[in-house]
Design an enzyme around this catalytic site. Structure first.
Site, PDB file in Angstrom:
ATOM      1  N   ASP A  36      35.400  44.642  35.913  1.00  0.00           N
ATOM      2  CA  ASP A  36      36.667  44.928  36.430  1.00  0.00           C
ATOM      3  C   ASP A  36      36.400  45.195  38.052  1.00  0.00           C
ATOM      4  OD1 ASP A  36      39.536  45.447  37.128  1.00  0.00           O
ATOM      5  OD2 ASP A  36      39.862  45.750  35.010  1.00  0.00           O
ATOM      6  N   GLU A  39      47.106  40.154  36.654  1.00  0.00           N
ATOM      7  CA  GLU A  39      47.310  40.908  37.945  1.00  0.00           C
ATOM      8  C   GLU A  39      46.331  40.156  38.999  1.00  0.00           C
ATOM      9  OE1 GLU A  39      48.442  45.435  36.140  1.00  0.00           O
ATOM     10  OE2 GLU A  39      46.453  44.898  36.516  1.00  0.00           O
ATOM     11  N   HIS A  62      40.731  40.852  39.512  1.00  0.00           N
ATOM     12  CA  HIS A  62      39.897  42.177  39.156  1.00  0.00           C
ATOM     13  C   HIS A  62      38.537  41.797  39.323  1.00  0.00           C
ATOM     14  CE1 HIS A  62      43.179  44.889  37.826  1.00  0.00           C
ATOM     15  NE2 HIS A  62      43.825  43.751  37.080  1.00  0.00           N
TER      16      HIS A  62
END
Ligand SMILES: [Zn+2]
Length: 772
Positions: A205, A342, A278
């Site tokens: 991440d 995301e 990410h």
């Protein structure tokens, strides 16, 4: 500590519990009357189980019969479990004596995958699995039933059990904070005991890359570390950092060890390698893989970052494929999780390479570019015999052909994917995210936000009712996720995971008709001492006081206090003092006819248990009065009845506590009818401003009053809401008499660029319109 020690201690603790109950109990589990299980204390609750009044004792002549083909050695994992349950190494034989435990596999006798039948009589125990996993789960049930007293044994019973869902998962994020190998093994051991069969390991991440990739050493030297870490919650501004370098990674040997450890316990480890978003930690080491070329730094706080992998650069795919090649050698799982959540598209939008790729491939927009990205990786993994799982944002530009969707933002992604006949794992944030708070009491360790008590996860139903029977079968299971932003120690992680993961285990394994929260709690309470002795530090807040707001015939507010703790007596005060054994007892609720703070404590056998409940109750003129609301709040933030706007209880900063009214992109307009003309000195309300949760203050807030409900006069308006959190607005009025009070709050509308959720609808959060 090795797993054997954990299991050993676990058994020691069950000894006492089982012995005190073994004799008399004869209850049927699985009957529809949901009787509290007293004897067969198993989580998740078996499909069918009954006691038979017999009792098996291990003795010196007890022999172990292993399934044909198993090496005749008690060193096999089955033997290890049985020896622990027996408290002695058993002789392994081919033929039964007068006292034996027989393990076998028989897919005809036990037709369901992972199922088992367990029978315990005076002179034998027989565990038959459909397959290896079934036999293993039979042994896990036996472990939970074991009486490890002076004469070790098991209460007589017959259990016929199998899981409801094939995917029973737990996710652990090690990017934000990592945990020792020993801790992960300890948790996997416990997950197995509760029949969880999938461990999703979130390895990469923005804040750290945690898996050794030999081809890319800078992932270890640069991406695995961040310069410092945010202190406190990310919502607290300005951000403050600890100034300490943080990081580390798991070597390939450690990864292999964990994967094998899990496999021995019938847990599949699914690695998650995040892409295209990410990705900041990877870009910090290999900036050429980003659209701008960097420089980048491993993130030091939590959120979503615009810098993501550049699909316009062919090197990106070379890098990811090389990474995946090494990942595949370490993880035999059929599924590889590629993230997909995301991913902001701003860099792609401005990147000539990305735009050229879109043009060349006739991609209409950046969402389709994301689908191109995911599909390319999917094809690569398919060519290696693997399948992909992604978070529900992979639906954005159209699903790639064979993808399994993990529905996290809500249930709609899962519903959409199932209706397109894609496999789905349900992991909706508001029901199964174990980084949420589990208590509304003050003093909880910092958590991501929101409120997810044990009862809410337990009562979650993974199959959305809108799906038809054909679509339902695409729901393959359910998973609870532990994100580690605020979990900087093993202890904090355990507090969030346990016991909530046991609720997940029951909804994933047990038949829907078997589920009963009080019954679950009864079994859980009995297992808590054993878990603590295993070195686990689970949260013990599930019996804390909860409240409901009611009204008595005189129009006064009645706050009902309740605890699920058996035999609980709740003592309370309203004078600010700490409740003691001599304080008033809450039998029929606390009647409130003035502003007060209720403090309450649960007592059991004359002793206080747990922390002090505290709640401020406002007794204003609006309480209990009729409220008319023009626009509808969104489902996630709808207390259900408009009158909750004036129920005397303010929403807390744990925003999904059931008090707040939330309006997505829409304004609030509500009218309170006080019934008669009354003098009004104060009108006020609370506005929750949390931009990190897409919750925005209104552009304008106005209070208006009326004597007839037709003609309204504005008496106050406000445009600034400076507090990052709850803004309490209070308008002091002079010489006002009115029967009707109106509140109008104008929604921000669209979330501005550069903010979390940019371009989406702003959520306007309002609660408790108070009128004095
Ligand atoms: Zn690019």
């Amino acid at each position: 500590m090795k797993w054997l020690n954990y299991v050993f201690i676990y058994l020691m603790c069950f000894a006492f519990i089982a012995r005190t109950e073994a004799a008399a109990v004869k209850k049927i589990l699985g009957s529809s009357d949901s009787t509290i299980v007293q004897g067969l204390n198993i989580i998740p609750r078996p499909f069918k189980a009954e006691t038979n009044g017999e009792f098996f004792h291990f003795n010196k002549t007890t022999v172990l019969l292993l399934p044909p083909g198993t090496p005749l050695s008690s060193g096999h994992i089955y033997g290890q479990y049985v020896n622990l349950i027996a408290g002695q190494p058993l002789l392994v034989k081919k033929h039964a004596g007068s006292n034996y435990i027989k393990l076998s596999i028989d897919p005809l006798l036990v037709p369901s995958n992972e199922g088992y039948v367990l029978e315990v009589r005076n002179n034998f125990i027989a565990v038959t699995g459909h397959d290896d996993a079934g036999l293993f789960y039979g042994l896990q049930s036996l472990t939970q039933l074991a009486d490890f007293g002076e004469k070790p044994g098991i209460m007589g019973c017959k259990i016929d059990d199998h899981p409801r869902f094939a995917h029973r998962g737990a996710l652990l994020d090690v990017s934000r904070h990592l945990f020792p190998v020993a801790a992960i093994e300890k948790w996997i051991n416990i997950l197995a005991l509760y029949k969880i069969n999938t461990f999703q390991w979130h390895l990469t991440d923005d804040q750290g890359w945690r898996i050794e990739i030999k081809k890319y050493p800078k992932l270890q030297t640069i991406s695995a570390y961040r310069d410092e870490t945010l202190i406190g919650h990310k919502k607290e501004l300005p951000h403050v950092f600890d100034g300490k370098r943080y990081g580390g990674y798991y070597t390939q040997d450690e990864v292999k060890q964990i994967v094998q450890y899990a496999a021995d316990r019938h847990i599949t480890v699914i690695p998650e390698i995040e892409m295209p978003g990410h990705a900041l930690a990877a870009l910090a080491a290999y900036p050429e893989l980003g659209c701008t070329g960097g420089p980048y730094k491993t993130a030091t706080f939590w959120g979503i970052f615009n810098d993501v992998y550049c699909p316009g650069n062919e090197q990106t795919f070379t890098f990811l494929q090389n990474v995946l090649d090494e990942v595949l050698t370490l993880f035999p799982s059929k599924y590889i999780h590629i993230g997909g959540d995301e991913c902001p598209k701003v860099r792609w939008h401005e990147c000539p390479k990305c735009q050229k790729l879109m043009l060349d491939n006739h991609l209409k927009n950046e969402n389709e570019l994301q689908t191109y990205f995911v599909t390319r990786i999917e094809k690569y993994l398919n060519s290696k015999g693997r399948q992909i799982i992604g978070w529900d944002e992979i639906l954005e530009g159209g699903l790639s052909p064979g993808a399994t969707v993990m529905s996290w933002t809500g249930e709609s992604g899962g519903i959409a994917a199932a209706s397109q006949h894609h496999d789905v794992i349900m992991t909706p944030e508001k029901y199964v995210y174990m980084d949420y708070y589990q208590s509304l009491y003050a003093g909880e360790q910092t958590a991501a936000g929101g409120y997810l008590p044990l009862s809410k996860i337990y009562n979650y139903e993974p199959i959305p009712p809108v799906l038809n029977t054909d679509e339902e079968k695409y729901i393959k299971g359910v998973q609870a996720n532990v994100w580690s932003e605020y979990l900087d120690s093993e202890q904090k992680a355990e507090y969030m995971m346990f016991p909530r993961i046991f609720a997940l285990s029951e909804i994933a394994w047990s038949d829907k008709t078997q589920r009963n929260y009080n019954d679950f709690l009864a079994r859980l309470r009995k297992q808590m001492p054993a878990l603590k002795k295993m070195g686990l530090k689970p949260a013990n807040v599930f019996d804390e006081i909860t409240y409901t707001v009611n009204k008595n015939p005189d129009g006064k507010t009645v706050i009902d206090l309740a605890s699920t703790s058996p035999g609980a007596i709740i003592h309370y005060t309203t004078d600010g003092s700490g409740p003691g054994i001599n304080s008033a007892v809450c039998n029929n609720g606390v009647v409130v006819d003035t502003d007060e703070i209720i403090k309450a404590v649960v007592f059991s056998n004359g002793q206080p248990i747990g922390r002090t409940f505290q709640k401020r109750v406002m007794f204003h003129k609006g309480v209990g009065k009729k409220v008319t609301m023009v626009s509808q709040p969104v489902a996630n933030f709808n207390p259900g009845d408009p009158s909750a706007l004036v129920n005397g209880i303010e929403g807390s900063n744990l925003y999904n506590d059931g008090q707040w009214f939330g309006f997505g992109g829409a304004d609030l307009e509500a009218v309170v009818d006080l019934g008669t003309l009354q003098p009004i000195k104060t009108i006020g309300t609370d506005i929750l401003k949390y931009h990190w949760q897409k919750m925005w203050e209104p552009t304008n807030l106005t209070f208006l009053v009326s004597t007839d409900g037709i003609s309204y006069t504005p008496v106050y308006s406000q445009q600034d809401f400076p507090v990052n959190g709850i803004n309490t607005i209070k308008a002091e009025l002079k010489d006002i008499k009115a029967r009707f009070v109106k509140i109008i709050a104008i929604n921000k509308g669209t979330i501005p660029e550069g903010e979390y959720g940019a371009g989406g609808k702003a959520m306007l959060m309002v609660d408790e319109l108070f009128i004095y």
